[in-house]
Design a protein around this motif. Structure first.
Motif, PDB file in Angstrom:
ATOM      1  N   ALA A  23       0.837  -1.204   0.000  1.00 19.82           N
ATOM      2  CA  ALA A  23       0.000   0.000   0.000  1.00 19.82           C
ATOM      3  C   ALA A  23       0.870   1.252   0.000  1.00 19.82           C
ATOM      4  CB  ALA A  23      -0.915  -0.002   1.215  1.00 19.82           C
ATOM      5  N   LYS A  24       0.463   2.239  -0.772  1.00 21.49           N
ATOM      6  CA  LYS A  24       1.246   3.467  -0.899  1.00 21.49           C
ATOM      7  C   LYS A  24       0.350   4.690  -0.860  1.00 21.49           C
ATOM      8  CE  LYS A  24       4.778   1.089  -3.523  1.00 21.49           C
ATOM      9  NZ  LYS A  24       5.355   0.810  -4.853  1.00 21.49           N
ATOM     10  N   VAL A  25       0.720   5.651  -0.014  1.00 20.08           N
ATOM     11  CA  VAL A  25       0.076   6.959  -0.099  1.00 20.08           C
ATOM     12  C   VAL A  25       0.438   7.550  -1.448  1.00 20.08           C
ATOM     13  CG1 VAL A  25       0.084   9.311   0.801  1.00 20.08           C
ATOM     14  CG2 VAL A  25       0.008   7.381   2.379  1.00 20.08           C
ATOM     15  N   LEU A  26      -0.564   8.041  -2.153  1.00 16.70           N
ATOM     16  CA  LEU A  26      -0.353   8.422  -3.545  1.00 16.70           C
ATOM     17  C   LEU A  26       0.132   9.853  -3.716  1.00 16.70           C
ATOM     18  CD1 LEU A  26      -3.333   6.816  -5.437  1.00 16.70           C
ATOM     19  CD2 LEU A  26      -1.045   5.941  -5.036  1.00 16.70           C
ATOM     20  N   ASN A  27       1.016  10.009  -4.680  1.00 14.92           N
ATOM     21  CA  ASN A  27       1.316  11.335  -5.179  1.00 14.92           C
ATOM     22  C   ASN A  27       0.043  11.822  -5.871  1.00 14.92           C
ATOM     23  OD1 ASN A  27       2.503  13.674  -6.049  1.00 14.92           O
ATOM     24  ND2 ASN A  27       3.813  12.701  -7.576  1.00 14.92           N
TER      25      ASN A  27
END
Length: 771
Positions: free
Chosen positions: A79-83
C-alpha cells in the motif's frame, strides 16, 4: 553528511541554490497539516532532478507486489500513499521564455521554512538565457485552521527590462509515484472544468475508488493593486489551468494569489465533492492571503505553547529539536482515527506512507505529553478498529487463533513483501500491547482497558501462546524463526527481546483481566463472553510466563540477542575501516547477516520498554556490550541509546546519540533524506530530550523527573501535558524550575523527592542536578 543549511533557532534556511541538494531540500522544507502535505517543489517549472510530491492523508493504492518468487502468506500488494494532484503549479515565462531554474543563472537564492508561523518562503534572482533578469518572491502554506486549504503568494519583478509576463496557474492530476512497482499511473480523470480565474479537477484511483477534488481560484495584483485581467483556459487530460498575459515594467512587481481547496471522498460524498470544495475555496478566497496567513501563525503559536523545547547555548540543537517537533505536528493531529503516522509522513514516498510499529514505540510518547490525551487515544483506537484484520493476518500465516498486527499497513491488512519482516518481525505485536500500557500508565485512563484495550491484549496473547513451542531439550518454551528489531539478523531462534516482550504481554493481559474483574465486573463479564476467555488458556499463559527460555551469557552477565550470537566473530564498530560504513551500502546481505553488527537497539529496546524491571547495573552491562557493536543504521536507533545512556550516567554518549538523531535529516547523516524525512524517528529526538536529559518517567501514577544538563548547554526547558496539567520544566546549571500553567495543583517527584507544585505558580528546586 552535508551541512549546507544556516543555523537559526526558528527557521530552516538555505541561502544558496545547489541543484545537487535540491531533492534533499524538497524533503526538509516540506509542509503539511495532518490532512495533506506537500514537498518543497518549486511553483514554476523545473527540469532538474526533483521528486514531485503532493499527498492526501489516507488516500492510498494497493500497488501490486513485485518479487522474484512467491510464498504462501505473502501480501499481494504494497500500500502506498499516492502522489496526488499537483496543486502548487504556476508556470512563468518572460516574453515567451520559460523560467526554469535548471536553465537560468540563479543568484540571491533563499529558501526559508518558518517553523514559528508555519509557512515556506523562497526568493531568488534569475538571469534567463536571453539575458533578462527577474526577481521572484514566493510564499505558501497549508492551513492548520482550514485543513483543506493551501495558499500561495507568488511575485515576479523585472529587474532590467519591460516586457510581457505569462502566468499559468494550474492543477495537474497526470502524476505518478516514483516508487510505483510497475511504473503504473494510479489516477483516472472524473471531472474537469476551467473558467477565467478558476478551475476544478476531480480524479479517482484506479483501485479502491478514492476520489480527490482540487479546486483553484486566484487573483492578481500589480504594484500592490488588484487588477482586472483576461485569461485563456486550458483543459487537457487530467490537467486544468489558465493562461494570463500581462505587460510588466522594470522594478514593478506582479503578484498572483492562488488558493486551492483539496477534498476527498474519505470525508464527503462523491457527488458533493465539487460543491464542497468550491464552498470551502470561496470562503478562503474572500478572507484573502494575509488573513489566512495570520490565522495560520496564531494557530502555530498555540501549538508551540504546548510542545516547544527551548535550548540555550546551542543553536544547532535548538534548530534541530524545533524542526523535529514542527514536522511531527505537521504530520499527525489526531482528528481522524482512520489515520496514523508513516515513517516519512508527507515528505516523500519511501515506506509507502504506511503505518509501522514506529507509531507505538516512538511516536505515542510525544503525543501523550504534548497534546490532549484524546490525540494519543486515537492512535490506539486505530489499532483497535483493525483487530479483525489482525486476526485475519494470523490466519493467513496458519495460526488458528489470536491476532498478528501487520508490520506495514493502511487498513489493517499486512502489505509488506519482504519475508523476514512479513513473517518474522513479530515483535511489533508487543509494541502495540506496550502502547496500551504506556497510554494508561501516563494518562490514568483505565476506562480504555474495558472499552478497547482488553480485546487487543487477549488476541495478541493468544497469538503468542500459539507462536511459542515447548522444547523438551531445554525444558522451556522457545520462539523459533524470528527477526528482532535488529534487522541485520534474520530467522533467529529465541531473540531475547521478542521472547521478553511476549511474556510481558501475557503478564499485562492477566493484570488487566484482574483489574476489570475487581473494578468493572459487569463489563468484564461482557468481555469474558464476547472474547470467550477460557480458564485453560489463562493457565497456559501462566505456564509460558513461568517457563519461557531467555538466552543469556553468564560470564558477561548479559542477555544474548539470540541463540548463537556469541558464535559470531566479535568485532567492534570502532575497529571497522570507515570505508565499510554504512554496512547496508557497502556489504552484501550475506556478510551482514553473518556479522555481529547490530542495526538498531534490540536487547536494549527491551530494556528501554521494561526499564522498571531491571536495575541500573544490568542495563549498564548490556549497554556496554551492545552499543559498541551497533552501527545505528536505523533512524530509530540513536534515541533509545541516548535515553539509556542518560539513565546509566553516560552523559557525553547521551548527547552524542541525541545529536545524531536530532540532525539526522538536516545534516543528511544516512545519505537518504532526498526520499523524505524520518518523521517517526523525530519523535525519538523529543524522547531523547524529555526522557533522556529530563529523566521523565511515570511511576505509580506520578510524574517523575531526574534531569541533567548536557555540558554543551546553558539551560533547556520543555513542556509536558500530564493528566490535564501543563507543566513547564526549566533546567539550568543552578536549579530546576517547574511552572504549573494549570489551575489545579500537582505533586511530582524530582530527584526522588515528592514536591507539590501549586496551580499557576512556579517552584524552584536547587542544586541537585546530575552532572
Amino acid at each position: 553528511m552535508k551541512q549546507y543549511l544556516k543555523m537559526d533557532e526558528w527557521k530552516i534556511i538555505e541561502n544558496h541554490f545547489d541543484a545537487e541538494n535540491n531533492q534533499i531540500s524538497e524533503s526538509i522544507f516540506s509542509i503539511g497539516n495532518g490532512y495533506m502535505g506537500q514537498r518543497a517543489n518549486f511553483e514554476e517549472q523545473y527540469s532538474g532532478k526533483s521528486l514531485q510530491g503532493s499527498y492526501m492523508a489516507g488516500v492510498y493504492y494497493p500497488d501490486k507486489t513485485r518479487v522474484g518468487w512467491w510464498k504462501n502468506g505473502y501480501p499481494e500488494y504494497f500500500a502506498k500513499v499516492l502522489n496526488s494532484t499537483n496543486w502548487i503549479g504556476i508556470d512563468i515565462s518572460i516574453d515567451g521564455e520559460a523560467v526554469d531554474l535548471a536553465k537560468c543563472q540563479v543568484n540571491d537564492f533563499v529558501r526559508i521554512l518558518n517553523m514559528k508561523d508555519g509557512y515556506l518562503q523562497r526568493s531568488f534572482t534569475a538571469k534567463l538565457p536571453s539575458g533578462k533578469k527577474i526577481k521572484v518572491d514566493a510564499k505558501r502554506f497549508v492551513s492548520i485552521v482550514q485543513k483543506e486549504i493551501g495558499a500561495i503568494k507568488y511575485s515576479v519583478t523585472p529587474i532590467d527590462f519591460d516586457g510581457v509576463l505569462t502566468i499559468s496557474p494550474y492543477l495537474d492530476g497526470n502524476v505518478k509515484n516514483t516508487d510505483s512497482n510497475y511504473d503504473e499511473k494510479f489516477w483516472d480523470e472524473i471531472y474537469s472544468n476551467s473558467a477565467m480565474g478558476e478551475a476544478s479537477l476531480t480524479v479517482k484511483t484506479k483501485k479502491l475508488d478514492f476520489y480527490v477534488n482540487s479546486s483553484m481560484k486566484y487573483d492578481i495584483e500589480q504594484s500592490g493593486k488588484k487588477i482586472n485581467f483576461n485569461a485563456r483556459t486550458k483543459l487537457e487530460k487530467k490537467f486544468v489551468g489558465n493562461v494570463v498575459e500581462l505587460k510588466i515594467k522594470r522594478d514593478e512587481d506582479t503578484t498572483i494569489y492562488k488558493y486551492v481547496a483539496n477534498v476527498t471522498s474519505r470525508d464527503y460524498k462523491i457527488d458533493e465533492l465539487e460543491n464542497v470544495g468550491k464552498t470551502i475555496l470561496e470562503k478562503a478566497f474572500d478572507k484573502g492571503f494575509e488573513e489566512l496567513l495570520n490565522e495560520q501563525a496564531e494557530a502555530w503559536h498555540n501549538k508551540w505553547k504546548e510542545s516547544d523545547i527551548v535550548i540555550e547555548g546551542d543553536v544547532s540543537a535548538q534548530q534541530a529539536i524545533r524542526f523535529n517537533i514542527f514536522q511531527l505536528n505537521q504530520t499527525y493531529t489526531g482528528e481522524d482515527d482512520r489515520l496514523n503516522i508513516g515513517p516519512k509522513g508527507f515528505t516523500g514516498e519511501k515506506y509507502g506512507g504506511s503505518t509501522y510499529w514506529d507509531t507505538e514505540a516512538y511516536c505515542l510518547p510525544f503525543y501523550l505529553s504534548t497534546a490532549d490525551q484524546k490525540i494519543a487515544r486515537q492512535l490506539l483506537i486505530y489499532r483497535y478498529k483493525q483487530l479483525d484484520k489482525a486476526k485475519e493476518n494470523a490466519k493467513k500465516l496458519g495460526f488458528t487463533k489470536g491476532a498478528l498486527y501487520p508490520m506495514v499497513t493502511m487498513n489493517g491488512e499486512e502489505c509488506h513483501n519482504e519475508w523476514e519482516i512479513t513473517f518474522e518481525e513479530i515483535h511489533r505485536n508487543g509494541a502495540i500491547a506496550h502502547a496500551i500500557y504506556n497510554y494508561v500508565n501516563y494518562t490514568g485512563d483505565k476506562s480504555y482497558l474495558g472499552q478497547y484495550g482488553l480485546d487487543v491484549l487477549v488476541e495478541i496473547s493468544r497469538f503468542w501462546e500459539e507462536r511459542v513451542n515447548f522444547s523438551n531439550n531445554k525444558g522451556k518454551y522457545v520462539m523459533l524463526g524470528v527477526t528482532g528489531p535488529n534487522e541485520y539478523e534474520n530467522n533467529s531462534n529465541n531473540n531475547w527481546y521478542t521472547n521478553r516482550i511476549a511474556v510481558w504481554t501475557l503478564e499485562y493481559t492477566l493484570q488487566v483481566i484482574d483489574y476489570l474483574k475487581n473494578n468493572e465486573p459487569e463489563r468484564y463479564a461482557e468481555l469474558h463472553n464476547k472474547l470467550n476467555i477460557k480458564d485453560t488458556e489463562i493457565s497456559k499463559w501462566k505456564d509460558i510466563i513461568d517457563n519461557m527460555y531467555y538466552p543469556v551469557e553468564e560470564k558477561l552477565g548479559i542477555y544474548l540477542q539470540q541463540d548463537g550470537y556469541m558464535d559470531k566473530e566479535q568485532i567492534l564498530v570502532k575497529d571497522l575501516d570507515p570505508k565499510n560504513l554504512p554496512l547496508n551500502q557497502n556489504w552484501s546481505w550475506d556478510r551482514i547477516l553473518r556479522s555481529c553488527f547490530i542495526k538498531q537497539a534490540d536487547v536494549l529496546q527491551g530494556l528501554y520498554f521494561l526499564e522498571d524491571r531491571y536495575d541500573t547495573a544490568t542495563i549498564k552491562r548490556n549497554f556496554d556490550f551492545y552499543e559498541p557493536r551497533t552501527v545505528h543504521e536505523s533512524s530509530l536507533s540513536s534515541c533509545v541509546h541516548s535515553i539509556l545512556a542518560a539513565k546509566i550516567g553516560y552523559y557525553e554518549k547521551a548527547y552524542e546519540m541525541y545529536l545524531r538523531t536530532a540532525r539526522l535529516d538536516l545534516d543528511n547523516y544516512n545519505n537518504d533524506t532526498e526520499d523524505g524525512c524520518h518523521i517517526t524517528s523525530m519523535a525519538g529526538t523529543w524522547m531523547s530530550v524529555v526522557q533522556g536529559f529530563g529523566g521523565m518517567r511515570v511511576r505509580n501514577g506520578k510524574l517523575v523527573l531526574n534531569p541533567f544538563l548536557p555540558g554543551h548547554w546553558n539551560s533547556f526547558s520543555f513542556k509536558v501535558m500530564f493528566r490535564g496539567t501543563l507543566l513547564k520544566i526549566d533546567i539550568s546549571k543552578e536549579n530546576v524550575v517547574v511552572t504549573n500553567e494549570a489551575e489545579q495543583e500537582l505533586t511530582i517527584t524530582i530527584y526522588d523527592e515528592d514536591i507539590l507544585i501549586p496551580g499557576e505558580e512556579t517552584t524552584v528546586i536547587v542544586n541537585k542536578l546530575r552532572n
